[in-house]
Design a protein around this motif. Structure first.
Motif, PDB file in Angstrom:
ATOM      1  N   ASN A   4      28.161  69.501  13.484  1.00 39.55           N
ATOM      2  CA  ASN A   4      26.760  69.562  13.045  1.00 39.55           C
ATOM      3  C   ASN A   4      26.150  68.169  13.021  1.00 39.55           C
ATOM      4  N   ILE A   5      26.884  67.197  12.499  1.00 37.86           N
ATOM      5  CA  ILE A   5      26.400  65.817  12.468  1.00 37.86           C
ATOM      6  C   ILE A   5      26.188  65.307  13.887  1.00 37.86           C
ATOM      7  N   ARG A   6      27.160  65.578  14.741  1.00 33.20           N
ATOM      8  CA  ARG A   6      27.056  65.150  16.143  1.00 33.20           C
ATOM      9  C   ARG A   6      25.804  65.725  16.790  1.00 33.20           C
ATOM     10  N   ASP A   7      25.580  67.021  16.605  1.00 34.34           N
ATOM     11  CA  ASP A   7      24.436  67.677  17.233  1.00 34.34           C
ATOM     12  C   ASP A   7      23.114  67.210  16.626  1.00 34.34           C
ATOM     13  N   ASN A   8      23.057  67.082  15.306  1.00 36.62           N
ATOM     14  CA  ASN A   8      21.827  66.673  14.629  1.00 36.62           C
ATOM     15  C   ASN A   8      21.410  65.245  14.966  1.00 36.62           C
ATOM     16  N   GLU A  43      23.661  52.537  16.483  1.00 37.09           N
ATOM     17  CA  GLU A  43      24.386  52.971  15.293  1.00 37.09           C
ATOM     18  C   GLU A  43      25.868  53.113  15.634  1.00 37.09           C
ATOM     19  N   GLU A  44      26.713  52.768  14.685  1.00 32.01           N
ATOM     20  CA  GLU A  44      28.162  52.881  14.886  1.00 32.01           C
ATOM     21  C   GLU A  44      28.667  53.979  13.961  1.00 32.01           C
ATOM     22  N   ILE A  45      29.362  54.962  14.543  1.00 32.90           N
ATOM     23  CA  ILE A  45      29.900  56.054  13.737  1.00 32.90           C
ATOM     24  C   ILE A  45      31.365  56.268  14.087  1.00 32.90           C
ATOM     25  N   ARG A  46      32.171  56.371  13.021  1.00 31.98           N
ATOM     26  CA  ARG A  46      33.617  56.558  13.179  1.00 31.98           C
ATOM     27  C   ARG A  46      34.090  57.655  12.237  1.00 31.98           C
ATOM     28  N   TYR A  47      34.851  58.603  12.802  1.00 30.90           N
ATOM     29  CA  TYR A  47      35.516  59.623  11.994  1.00 30.90           C
ATOM     30  C   TYR A  47      37.005  59.287  12.008  1.00 30.90           C
ATOM     31  N   ILE A  48      37.586  59.104  10.831  1.00 32.19           N
ATOM     32  CA  ILE A  48      38.976  58.661  10.741  1.00 32.19           C
ATOM     33  C   ILE A  48      39.900  59.889  10.796  1.00 32.19           C
ATOM     34  N   ASP A  62      23.896  38.797   1.302  1.00 35.08           N
ATOM     35  CA  ASP A  62      24.797  38.185   2.285  1.00 35.08           C
ATOM     36  C   ASP A  62      26.233  38.000   1.779  1.00 35.08           C
ATOM     37  N   LYS A  63      26.657  38.828   0.856  1.00 34.33           N
ATOM     38  CA  LYS A  63      28.053  38.820   0.393  1.00 34.33           C
ATOM     39  C   LYS A  63      28.783  39.980   1.061  1.00 34.33           C
ATOM     40  N   TRP A  64      30.105  39.863   1.163  1.00 34.23           N
ATOM     41  CA  TRP A  64      30.899  40.922   1.777  1.00 34.23           C
ATOM     42  C   TRP A  64      31.093  42.092   0.811  1.00 34.23           C
ATOM     43  N   ILE A  65      30.972  43.287   1.348  1.00 32.57           N
ATOM     44  CA  ILE A  65      31.336  44.520   0.653  1.00 32.57           C
ATOM     45  C   ILE A  65      32.441  45.148   1.495  1.00 32.57           C
ATOM     46  N   ARG A  66      33.599  45.385   0.898  1.00 37.54           N
ATOM     47  CA  ARG A  66      34.735  45.942   1.629  1.00 37.54           C
ATOM     48  C   ARG A  66      34.829  47.446   1.373  1.00 37.54           C
ATOM     49  N   VAL A  67      34.877  48.216   2.460  1.00 36.51           N
ATOM     50  CA  VAL A  67      34.989  49.665   2.385  1.00 36.51           C
ATOM     51  C   VAL A  67      36.322  50.066   3.016  1.00 36.51           C
ATOM     52  N   HIS A  68      37.179  50.699   2.213  1.00 35.13           N
ATOM     53  CA  HIS A  68      38.476  51.166   2.704  1.00 35.13           C
ATOM     54  C   HIS A  68      38.293  52.573   3.253  1.00 35.13           C
ATOM     55  N   VAL A  69      38.488  52.750   4.555  1.00 32.36           N
ATOM     56  CA  VAL A  69      38.363  54.068   5.177  1.00 32.36           C
ATOM     57  C   VAL A  69      39.749  54.622   5.451  1.00 32.36           C
ATOM     58  N   LYS A  70      39.853  55.956   5.306  1.00 27.35           N
ATOM     59  CA  LYS A  70      41.144  56.612   5.524  1.00 27.35           C
ATOM     60  C   LYS A  70      40.902  58.005   6.089  1.00 27.35           C
ATOM     61  N   LYS A  71      41.979  58.718   6.368  1.00 32.38           N
ATOM     62  CA  LYS A  71      41.922  60.040   6.988  1.00 32.38           C
ATOM     63  C   LYS A  71      40.847  60.916   6.329  1.00 32.38           C
ATOM     64  N   THR A  76      29.350  55.527   8.945  1.00 35.51           N
ATOM     65  CA  THR A  76      28.204  55.304   9.816  1.00 35.51           C
ATOM     66  C   THR A  76      27.566  53.980   9.431  1.00 35.51           C
ATOM     67  N   LEU A  77      27.430  53.100  10.407  1.00 36.98           N
ATOM     68  CA  LEU A  77      26.804  51.796  10.192  1.00 36.98           C
ATOM     69  C   LEU A  77      25.500  51.752  10.968  1.00 36.98           C
ATOM     70  N   PRO A  78      24.426  51.348  10.312  1.00 36.48           N
ATOM     71  CA  PRO A  78      23.155  51.278  11.037  1.00 36.48           C
ATOM     72  C   PRO A  78      23.161  50.163  12.085  1.00 36.48           C
ATOM     73  N   GLU A  79      22.394  50.391  13.115  1.00 38.72           N
ATOM     74  CA  GLU A  79      22.190  49.386  14.162  1.00 38.72           C
ATOM     75  C   GLU A  79      21.748  48.077  13.518  1.00 38.72           C
ATOM     76  N   GLY A  80      22.403  46.979  13.909  1.00 39.74           N
ATOM     77  CA  GLY A  80      21.974  45.653  13.476  1.00 39.74           C
ATOM     78  C   GLY A  80      22.587  45.124  12.194  1.00 39.74           C
ATOM     79  N   ILE A  81      23.472  45.890  11.534  1.00 38.01           N
ATOM     80  CA  ILE A  81      24.094  45.396  10.301  1.00 38.01           C
ATOM     81  C   ILE A  81      25.273  44.488  10.655  1.00 38.01           C
ATOM     82  N   TYR A  82      25.369  43.347   9.963  1.00 38.99           N
ATOM     83  CA  TYR A  82      26.529  42.477  10.154  1.00 38.99           C
ATOM     84  C   TYR A  82      27.743  43.147   9.524  1.00 38.99           C
ATOM     85  N   HIS A  83      28.828  43.180  10.297  1.00 45.85           N
ATOM     86  CA  HIS A  83      30.055  43.822   9.822  1.00 45.85           C
ATOM     87  C   HIS A  83      31.252  43.295  10.608  1.00 45.85           C
ATOM     88  N   ARG A  84      32.424  43.714  10.149  1.00 43.19           N
ATOM     89  CA  ARG A  84      33.676  43.428  10.847  1.00 43.19           C
ATOM     90  C   ARG A  84      34.668  44.515  10.443  1.00 43.19           C
TER      91      ARG A  84
END
Length: 132
Positions: A4-8, A43-48, A62-71, A76-84
């Motif tokens: 649904n997300i993919r199609d929408n 936009e960057e989208i990843r399904y773990i 401009d400080k780092w926010i760390r997000v731990h992703v898992k299974k 989803t990251l918006p276009e143009g956001i600084y990330h790593r």
């Protein structure tokens, strides 16, 4: 639900990436490049699917926010956001990447304040909105 997300959102292409020393050619160089602070022009989208890792995002101040992703997580990251990105101590992540059209995974390393995608992000998310 993912369909649904993919199609929408109009994602028409998906692939699978496994970030692990035994599965990703040039693993050390790839992980190093993923950890360089950058933006994308889409936009960057990843399904773990399995494994885990960290997305580091820049906050409004401009400080780092760390997000731990898992299974099971969807990131989803918006276009143009600084990330790593980096893997965690498990040293493995298996993820589906979704794209609109043919994938063009081009990172634009910081600084790139004049890039159109960065300007769009700043205008949409960082600039103070004026009351009308």
């Amino acid at each position: 639900r993912l369909m649904n997300i993919r199609d929408n959102r109009g994602y028409s292409y998906a692939d699978i990436i496994t970030v692990h020393p035994d599965h990703l050619p040039g693993y050390a160089d790839k992980v190093k490049s993923f950890f360089e602070e950058h933006i994308h022009d889409a936009e960057e989208i990843r399904y773990i699917i399995s494994g885990s890792g960290f997305f580091d995002l820049r906050s409004k101040d401009d400080k780092w926010i760390r997000v731990h992703v898992k299974k099971g997580d969807l990131m989803t990251l918006p276009e143009g956001i600084y990330h790593r990105f980096t893997v965690d101590e498990a040293d493995m992540i298996h993820a589906m990447r979704l794209f609109v059209g043919q994938p063009i995974w081009t990172p634009f390393n910081r600084p790139c304040e004049e890039h159109a995608s960065r300007k769009k992000f700043v205008e949409e998310f960082l600039e103070e909105k004026k009351e009308e």
